[in-house]
Design an enzyme around this catalytic site. Structure first.
Site, PDB file in Angstrom:
ATOM      1  N   SER A 141     -33.919  26.751  36.553  1.00  0.00           N
ATOM      2  CA  SER A 141     -35.037  25.851  36.818  1.00  0.00           C
ATOM      3  C   SER A 141     -36.318  26.476  36.307  1.00  0.00           C
ATOM      4  CB  SER A 141     -35.159  25.598  38.331  1.00  0.00           C
ATOM      5  OG  SER A 141     -36.362  24.927  38.641  1.00  0.00           O
ATOM      6  N   TYR A 172     -34.818  28.914  46.947  1.00  0.00           N
ATOM      7  CA  TYR A 172     -34.561  28.254  45.671  1.00  0.00           C
ATOM      8  C   TYR A 172     -35.107  29.052  44.480  1.00  0.00           C
ATOM      9  CZ  TYR A 172     -34.097  24.352  42.377  1.00  0.00           C
ATOM     10  OH  TYR A 172     -33.755  23.548  41.318  1.00  0.00           O
TER      11      TYR A 172
END
Length: 265
Positions: A142, A155
């Protein structure tokens, strides 16, 4: 049905970037092993792709938060005579509550899904790719991997692990014909924000920040085929990443490869 010597395993294939990868690869003639929790959606996608592209599509319903799932997937492939030449580690989610307030079982499932499972799938499939002298692995990281950590969330750390581990494995495997790429998209139109309950806030962001899954997949696949260890799709995302890290990712990769004390050969 078109014969194809290569098969791609796609996790999280029932929606979003995963289904876009499945469609992209089917259009290029790859046979597919589609994995996700929802068997009904996998079967629908498999039927669609087989009809449209005359490729073999196998499905295997599995929840990758289950520690037994990666071995079960690979054992299923072996039993079906399927050799995995392409691995798309796409399945993922994000926590949405404070770390201390989240039950450990929930955090452990997040780590299992996005750290342990993709790492195990790489370990179980990369040996065969190396023996055959060809393989492609795309790991969904990401843009968050290049950003400051978010309060309470695992995350950012998880996606940083994916980005760094992908580069390390690419260094090891590329001489044997196996490319590994960390695909690091920013905001992408998918079900991710619906599942996380962040659709309302995400929809307020400017349109220039968003990409379609097909764009992300196209850039990611071109990158892994070209042997690029990191792919940040989209001009806006590239600019954002360059502003968040002091060294360009390409230079970090080169330095890591050159000064690795455990380098083979």
């Amino acid at each position: 049905m078109t014969a194809n010597p290569r098969t791609a395993l796609v996790t999280g294939a029932s929606a979003g970037i995963g289904s876009a990868f499945a469609r992209h690869l089917a259009a290029q003639g790859y046979a597919l092993l589609l994995v996700a929790r929802r068997a009904d959606r996998l079967n629908e996608l498999a039927a669609e792709l087989t009809a449209a592209h005359q490729v073999r599509c196998d499905v295997f319903a599995a929840d990758l938060t289950d520690p037994a799932a990666p071995a079960a997937i690979v054992n299923h492939a072996i039993a079906q005579g399927i050799e995995i030449d392409v691995l798309i580690n796409n399945a993922g989610l994000s926590g949405k509550s404070a770390f201390i307030e989240t039950p450990w079982e929930t955090l452990a499932a997040e780590i299992q899904l996005m750290v342990t499972a993709p790492t195990e799938l790489m370990h179980r499939t990369a040996g065969g790719m190396r023996e055959r002298g060809w393989g492609r692995i795309v790991n969904l990281s990401s843009l968050a991997a290049f950003s400051p950590p978010g309060a309470s969330l695992l995350y950012t750390g998880i996606k940083s692990y994916v980005a760094l581990a992908s580069q390390s494995l690419d260094m090891e495997l590329k001489p044997q014909g196996v490319h590994v790429t960390a695909l690091c998209p920013g905001f992408t139109h998918s079900e991710f924000h619906d599942v996380m309950g962040t659709r309302a806030s995400a929809s307020k962001l400017p349109g220039i920040l968003w990409q379609e899954p097909e764009e992300v997949v196209r850039e990611g696949w071109n990158a892994v085929m070209a042997g690029k260890p990191v792919c940040i799709p989209g001009t806006v995302n590239k600019i954002a990443a360059s502003g968040m890290r002091p060294l360009p990712v390409g230079l970090q990769y080169m330095l890591g490869r050159k000064f690795n004390p455990f380098k083979n050969g």
